[in-house]
Scaffold this active site. Structure first.
Site, PDB file in Angstrom:
ATOM      1  N   GLN A 181       3.230   9.953   1.379  1.00 50.54           N
ATOM      2  CA  GLN A 181       4.498   9.239   1.203  1.00 50.54           C
ATOM      3  C   GLN A 181       5.207   9.612  -0.098  1.00 50.54           C
ATOM      4  OE1 GLN A 181       2.641   5.194   2.176  1.00 50.54           O
ATOM      5  NE2 GLN A 181       4.715   4.970   2.939  1.00 50.54           N
ATOM      6  N   GLY A 184       0.828  -1.199   0.000  1.00 48.55           N
ATOM      7  CA  GLY A 184       0.000   0.000   0.000  1.00 48.55           C
ATOM      8  C   GLY A 184       0.859   1.244   0.000  1.00 48.55           C
ATOM      9  N   CYS A 211       6.991  -0.326   6.716  1.00 48.97           N
ATOM     10  CA  CYS A 211       6.487   0.848   5.996  1.00 48.97           C
ATOM     11  C   CYS A 211       7.579   1.360   5.059  1.00 48.97           C
ATOM     12  CB  CYS A 211       6.107   1.923   7.013  1.00 48.97           C
ATOM     13  SG  CYS A 211       5.498   3.436   6.269  1.00 48.97           S
ATOM     14  N   LEU A 212       7.198   1.688   3.830  1.00 49.12           N
ATOM     15  CA  LEU A 212       8.178   2.193   2.865  1.00 49.12           C
ATOM     16  C   LEU A 212       8.798   3.513   3.328  1.00 49.12           C
ATOM     17  CD1 LEU A 212       6.337   1.450  -0.521  1.00 49.12           C
ATOM     18  CD2 LEU A 212       8.340   0.253   0.375  1.00 49.12           C
ATOM     19  N   HIS A 244      -3.443   0.895   7.871  1.00 52.31           N
ATOM     20  CA  HIS A 244      -2.083   1.458   7.844  1.00 52.31           C
ATOM     21  C   HIS A 244      -2.039   2.707   6.955  1.00 52.31           C
ATOM     22  CE1 HIS A 244       2.474   0.903   7.673  1.00 52.31           C
ATOM     23  NE2 HIS A 244       2.242   1.784   6.716  1.00 52.31           N
ATOM     24  N   GLU A 245      -2.635   2.606   5.764  1.00 50.87           N
ATOM     25  CA  GLU A 245      -2.575   3.747   4.828  1.00 50.87           C
ATOM     26  C   GLU A 245      -3.411   4.926   5.332  1.00 50.87           C
ATOM     27  OE1 GLU A 245      -0.184   3.508   2.964  1.00 50.87           O
ATOM     28  OE2 GLU A 245      -0.012   1.333   3.089  1.00 50.87           O
ATOM     29  N   HIS A 256      -1.548   7.005   7.657  1.00 54.19           N
ATOM     30  CA  HIS A 256      -0.672   7.975   6.987  1.00 54.19           C
ATOM     31  C   HIS A 256      -1.416   9.274   6.704  1.00 54.19           C
ATOM     32  CE1 HIS A 256       3.137   6.042   6.247  1.00 54.19           C
ATOM     33  NE2 HIS A 256       2.560   4.948   5.783  1.00 54.19           N
TER      34      HIS A 256
END
Ligand code: ZN
Length: 167
Positions: free
Chosen positions: A50, A45, A90-91, A132-133, A136
């Site tokens: 991000q 995701g 997480c990226l 999770h997204e 963000h």
């Protein structure tokens, strides 16, 4: 077009992202770029902050056990049920993993890439990814849930990683 992924401790990751007023061609391009960036980064995701855009836009693809690529504008969780623990990465927080408590099942409402109102009920990895997204979009990172000590250690690691880049 692949966009650059913003990483901790960049301040945009701490900001609450703004709702999208209309799904314009710019938003469609953003969604396409985000999907491409997510696949290249091998994430399940990605949220717009991000890639440095503070708007409520996410892309998700959990792979072969999921419904394929999901593009969500203004996603909102309207129902949650149960609890599950999931180890997440997480990226934007490279080389960090933490066990997170999430709702096991959720219902999320959103606009798709054509601006159509959609609802999706999901569970397991997909439900975790959506949560999770959306975190963000609210300026929350998995690192925020770590102990102060773990946060300090990670911060030092990030500083060290920066110094090691020598090109
Ligand atoms: Zn993330």
């Amino acid at each position: 077009m692949i966009r650059t992924i913003v990483t901790f401790p960049e301040s945009i990751l701490k900001k609450v992202a703004k709702p999208v007023e209309e799904v314009t061609s710019e938003i469609k391009t953003l969604l396409t770029d985000m999907a491409e960036t997510m696949y290249v980064g091998e994430g399940v995701g990605l949220a717009a902050p991000q890639v440095g855009v503070s708007l409520r836009v996410i892309t998700i693809d959990v792979g072969k056990n999921g419904p394929g690529l999901l593009k969500m504008v203004n996603p909102e969780i309207v129902e949650r049920e149960g609890e599950v623990q999931w180890e997440e990465g997480c990226l934007s927080v490279p080389e960090f993993r933490i066990k997170m408590k999430r709702a096991e099942k959720i219902k999320v409402e959103y606009l798709d890439h054509s601006g159509k109102k959609c609802a999706l009920e999901c569970e397991g990895l997909l439900a975790v990814a959506v949560q999770h997204e959306i975190d963000h979009l609210d300026g929350k990172l998995i690192i925020d849930c770590a102990s102060r000590l773990k946060q300090d250690l990670y911060f030092r690691k990030v500083e060290k990683m920066k110094k090691e880049i020598t090109f």
